[in-house]
Design a protein around this motif. Structure first.
Motif, mmCIF file in Angstrom:
data_model
loop_
_atom_site.group_PDB
_atom_site.id
_atom_site.type_symbol
_atom_site.label_atom_id
_atom_site.label_comp_id
_atom_site.label_asym_id
_atom_site.label_seq_id
_atom_site.Cartn_x
_atom_site.Cartn_y
_atom_site.Cartn_z
ATOM 1 N N ASP A 64 0.714 -1.334 -0.121
ATOM 2 C CA ASP A 64 -0.076 -0.264 0.002
ATOM 3 C C ASP A 64 0.828 1.489 0.074
ATOM 4 N N TYR A 65 2.149 1.116 0.009
ATOM 5 C CA TYR A 65 3.037 2.363 -0.035
ATOM 6 C C TYR A 65 3.097 3.204 -1.236
ATOM 7 N N GLU A 66 3.170 2.692 -2.448
ATOM 8 C CA GLU A 66 3.029 3.246 -3.670
ATOM 9 C C GLU A 66 1.542 3.073 -4.380
ATOM 10 N N GLY A 67 0.767 2.342 -3.729
ATOM 11 C CA GLY A 67 -0.367 2.245 -4.468
ATOM 12 C C GLY A 67 -1.445 1.428 -3.587
ATOM 13 N N ASP A 68 -2.265 0.766 -4.125
ATOM 14 C CA ASP A 68 -2.924 -0.516 -3.372
ATOM 15 C C ASP A 68 -2.537 -1.778 -3.677
ATOM 16 N N LYS A 69 -2.436 -2.545 -2.328
ATOM 17 C CA LYS A 69 -1.973 -3.956 -2.442
ATOM 18 C C LYS A 69 -2.940 -4.648 -3.046
ATOM 19 N N SER A 70 -2.576 -5.488 -4.215
ATOM 20 C CA SER A 70 -3.687 -5.984 -5.111
ATOM 21 C C SER A 70 -3.048 -7.333 -5.528
ATOM 22 N N PRO A 71 -3.621 -8.396 -6.196
ATOM 23 C CA PRO A 71 -3.174 -9.458 -6.942
ATOM 24 C C PRO A 71 -2.931 -9.002 -7.999
ATOM 25 N N GLY A 72 -2.070 -9.445 -8.906
ATOM 26 C CA GLY A 72 -2.002 -9.211 -10.352
ATOM 27 C C GLY A 72 -2.774 -9.985 -11.060
ATOM 28 N N GLU A 73 -3.394 -9.377 -12.221
ATOM 29 C CA GLU A 73 -4.090 -10.245 -13.184
ATOM 30 C C GLU A 73 -3.677 -10.779 -14.466
ATOM 31 N N ILE A 74 -2.512 -9.911 -14.735
ATOM 32 C CA ILE A 74 -1.721 -10.465 -16.273
ATOM 33 C C ILE A 74 -0.843 -11.558 -16.057
ATOM 34 N N GLY A 75 -0.160 -11.334 -14.718
ATOM 35 C CA GLY A 75 0.653 -12.419 -14.531
ATOM 36 C C GLY A 75 2.221 -12.297 -15.179
ATOM 37 N N ALA A 76 2.532 -11.272 -15.658
ATOM 38 C CA ALA A 76 3.828 -10.532 -16.064
ATOM 39 C C ALA A 76 3.808 -9.032 -16.155
ATOM 40 N N CYS A 77 5.077 -8.876 -16.391
ATOM 41 C CA CYS A 77 5.552 -7.449 -16.168
ATOM 42 C C CYS A 77 5.925 -7.053 -17.809
ATOM 43 N N ASN A 78 5.215 -6.359 -18.371
ATOM 44 C CA ASN A 78 5.395 -6.029 -19.730
ATOM 45 C C ASN A 78 5.820 -4.503 -20.360
#
Length: 311
Positions: free
Chosen positions: A147-161
C-alpha cells in the motif's frame, strides 16, 4: 531557494564529460518535503515542472520563474512517471488507478490504458511519446505489491510487460515481454533505439537485473527487434532517465545521476546526497537538468540540451 549542499557536485570520469558540463556547474536544491519524488515533466508553455510524490498521493508543480512550489493535483491516484505528448498534454502513469491517463487542456482526465486482454494492468510506471504520437509504457508490479506506492492487490496479467498505445487507434499491444521489472524508458534522438531499464534486482539482489537494455526499433516503427545490455548500474538501480541531443544517457542511480556516452562508457556523475528516481530536461533551451531525489527536487545547468523528438 536552497544553496549548495554537502554531497552535491559533479564527478568527471572521462574527459568527454567536460564537453557537456560547465566547469562552474553547481547543483541546486530547489525544494524538499516529499516522500518519494518521481516522474518530472517539463511544460515550456508556462515554464513549469510537474512531478509525482507517490506515497503522498500528490503531484507537485515548480514555477521556474518564481521558484515557488505548489500542489498540482491531490489525490493523484499515486501517479509515478509523467511525460508530455506532442500536443502539450500531460500523460501520467498511475499506480493507484493501474492505468495510463492524459490530462486534457481543459483539465479533464482521459484514460488511455487500464486493461490488456480483459485484465487489469499491474501499475504503469513510466511512459514516453514517440514522434508518431504513440505512447510506450512499462508495467512492473511495484504499485500492487504493497500500500506504500498504490493499493496492494493481486496481479491479473501475470507478467511485467512493455506496451505501446497506438496514437491513432488507441490500440494497446505488448512490445516486450522478457523483462523482470521494466522501469524507465526513452528513445534515442533518431528513435532507432528504445532504451529500457530493468530493476529486477529490487526483489532479487543476487540474480536480478540492474541494467539498461538497448532495443532496436524495427522498420515499421512499432515493433522491437534485437536487444543488448547497454550498461549495468554500479550504485543501486537505474530507474528513470533521459537522453541529450547527442545520444548520451542521463540516468538515475543511488548516488545521483550517471551519464553514459552512446558507446556505453560511464563518463561522469552529478552527485546527489539521496537516491535519485528520475530526471528530465527543462528550461527555455532544454539545457537544465531537473532531478528528482527521494525527498527533494534538484537541478543543474549543462552544456548540452535534451533530445528533441523529430517532427
Amino acid at each position: 531557494m536552497f544553496g549548495m549542499l554537502e554531497g552535491t557536485g559533479v564527478t568527471v570520469l572521462d574527459p568527454r564529460f567536460h564537453r557537456v558540463i560547465p566547469g562552474s556547474a553547481r547543483v541546486e536544491r530547489l525544494w524538499t518535503g516529499a516522500r518519494w519524488s518521481e516522474g518530472p515533466a517539463w511544460f515550456p508553455a508556462h515554464n513549469t515542472l510537474v512531478w509525482s510524490d507517490i506515497p503522498n498521493d500528490r503531484m507537485l508543480r515548480y514555477d521556474a520563474l518564481t521558484g515557488q512550489v505548489g500542489t498540482f493535483r491531490q489525490p493523484a491516484r499515486n501517479s509515478n512517471g509523467n511525460t508530455v505528448d506532442r500536443e502539450g498534454r500531460l500523460v501520467s502513469c498511475e499506480h493507484g488507478g493501474r492505468q495510463v491517463t492524459r490530462t486534457e487542456h481543459d483539465g479533464r482526465v482521459t484514460i488511455l490504458a487500464s486493461h490488456f486482454g480483459g485484465r487489469r494492468l499491474n501499475s504503469p510506471n513510466d511512459a514516453v511519446v514517440k514522434s508518431d504520437g504513440s505512447i510506450w509504457f512499462t508495467d512492473p508490479d511495484y504499485g500492487i505489491l504493497s500500500d506504500y506506492e498504490g493499493d496492494k492487490s493481486p496481479g491479473e496479467i501475470g507478467a511485467c510487460n512493455v506496451y505501446r498505445i497506438d496514437g491513432r487507434t488507441g490500440e494497446i499491444a505488448i512490445v516486450a515481454d522478457d523483462f523482470v521489472k521494466p522501469n524507465g524508458l526513452a528513445f534515442s534522438p533518431d528513435e532507432s533505439i528504445l532504451y529500457i531499464a530493468d530493476t529486477g534486482a529490487s526483489h532479487d539482489p543476487e540474480n536480478g537485473p540492474r541494467h539498461i537494455r538497448a532495443v532496436t526499433i524495427e522498420a515499421d516503427g512499432e515493433t522491437l527487434g534485437a536487444s543488448r545490455v547497454f550498461a549495468t548500474c554500479t550504485a543501486g538501480l537505474f530507474d528513470g532517465f533521459r537522453l541529450d541531443i547527442e545520444g548520451r544517457i542521463w540516468t538515475s542511480a543511488a548516488d545521483g545521476v550517471h551519464i553514459y556516452h552512446p558507446d556505453g562508457t560511464l563518463i561522469g556523475k552529478v552527485d546527489i546526497p539521496e537516491i535519485v528516481a528520475n530526471v528530465c530536461w527543462g528550461g527555455p533551451k532544454l539545457n537544465r537538468l531537473f532531478i528528482c531525489g527521494t525527498t527533494s527536487l534538484y537541478s543543474v545547468m549543462t552544456h548540452t540540451n535534451g533530445a528533441t523528438r523529430p517532427i
